[in-house]
Design a protein around this motif. Structure first.
Motif, PDB file in Angstrom:
ATOM      1  N   HIS A  75      -2.687   0.579  -4.295  1.00  0.00           N
ATOM      2  CA  HIS A  75      -2.128  -0.609  -3.659  1.00  0.00           C
ATOM      3  C   HIS A  75      -2.091  -1.776  -4.637  1.00  0.00           C
ATOM      4  O   HIS A  75      -2.841  -1.822  -5.611  1.00  0.00           O
TER       5      HIS A  75
ATOM      6  N   GLN B  65      -5.433   3.029   5.045  1.00  0.00           N
ATOM      7  CA  GLN B  65      -4.604   1.827   5.009  1.00  0.00           C
ATOM      8  C   GLN B  65      -4.935   0.872   6.150  1.00  0.00           C
ATOM      9  O   GLN B  65      -4.173  -0.034   6.457  1.00  0.00           O
TER      10      GLN B  65
ATOM     11  N   SER C  71       0.842  -1.201   0.000  1.00  0.00           N
ATOM     12  CA  SER C  71       0.000   0.000   0.000  1.00  0.00           C
ATOM     13  C   SER C  71       0.872   1.244   0.000  1.00  0.00           C
ATOM     14  O   SER C  71       1.707   1.423   0.893  1.00  0.00           O
TER      15      SER C  71
ATOM     16  N   HIS D  23      -5.900   5.329  -1.843  1.00  0.00           N
ATOM     17  CA  HIS D  23      -4.466   5.151  -2.046  1.00  0.00           C
ATOM     18  C   HIS D  23      -4.219   3.969  -2.981  1.00  0.00           C
ATOM     19  O   HIS D  23      -4.980   3.008  -2.999  1.00  0.00           O
TER      20      HIS D  23
END
Length: 253
Positions: free
Chosen positions: A110, A214, A68, A108
């Motif tokens: 990943h 995350q 990530s 985000h």
């Protein structure tokens, strides 16, 4: 970059999770690299299961790596593929079956890497010290590709370095988000909504905790924002903005 390793039993479950679309997210997954495998979801499951039979005594043949990137870090598809290949090399399964999948269903970036721990000669890829290895790998990628630096878990530091106070950027970002939300919030419910819009899931019970994109959970009390402190701050800031009728009569316009 944060790395997570899961050693599991089911190729079907892992591959299906990583490749199947979610409701409203038909394009959430993209295979960015195949290694000694090919095809759609069902073909991949069949191939991984066939190789698994070379070592039927191995109860957990699946290695599932999740890489990530920090919020704000963006890398092009070709670089994602290179990172996935370097990860497989670093963890010792570069010559095995594996595939790398990019997910775009969160804020985000990943990458999921699904590998077969069973080699073609029937031997097993070791999972010894995997967690230390993935931590070192993430620090290496951050430096190599100029990514946001994330602190190593304290348990992986030397005994001397464990005693050194550390600047935790994740907590600093969270504290800034809380501070902004407190300035705007009219009550606790609006504070919770503001934190949600900043990308945090709030776990409120007898205390309060914040979970970032995350999936890292931080207690409010760890950063000086207990539930009581938050409630008192909201009340104080809102009372400061209210002028009582008696105060109003004393104001000259």
């Amino acid at each position: 970059m944060i790395g997570k390793i899961i050693i599991g039993k089911s190729f079907k479950g892992c591959i299906s999770y990583c490749l199947s679309p979610k409701q409203g997210q038909a394009e959430r997954a993209e295979v960015i690299h195949y290694n000694n495998c090919y095809g759609d979801k069902n073909e991949l499951i069949r191939q991984f299961e066939e190789l698994r039979e070379h070592n039927p005594k191995l109860g957990k043949p699946v290695i599932h790596v999740i890489l990530s990137l920090a919020p704000g870090d963006k890398v092009r598809p070709g670089l994602k593929e290179a990172i996935a290949q370097e990860c497989a090399e670093n963890l010792g399964f570069a010559d095995c079956q594996y595939l790398a999948i990019s997910h775009n269903d969160t804020q985000h970036q990943h990458i999921h890497i699904i590998g077969n721990r069973v080699r073609y000669n029937g031997k097993t890829v070791s999972d010894s010290n995997n967690y230390r290895q993935i931590v070192r790998f993430c620090r290496k990628m951050e430096q190599k590709y100029n990514l946001t630096k994330v602190l190593n878990p304290r348990r992986y530091l030397s005994s001397v370095n464990q005693l050194i106070p550390r600047e935790d950027q994740r907590k600093n970002i969270l504290k800034r988000a809380i501070s902004r939300a407190l300035q705007e919030a009219k009550d606790l419910n609006s504070f919770l909504s503001l934190m949600k819009s900043s990308g945090y899931t709030v776990d409120k019970g007898r205390g309060i905790a914040f979970i970032d994109a995350q999936k890292v959970r931080t207690k409010g009390s760890e950063i000086g924002y207990s539930l009581q402190n938050i409630q008192e701050t909201i009340e104080r800031l809102n009372n400061r903005q209210i002028i009582s009728p008696r105060q109003y009569r004393g104001i000259r316009i």
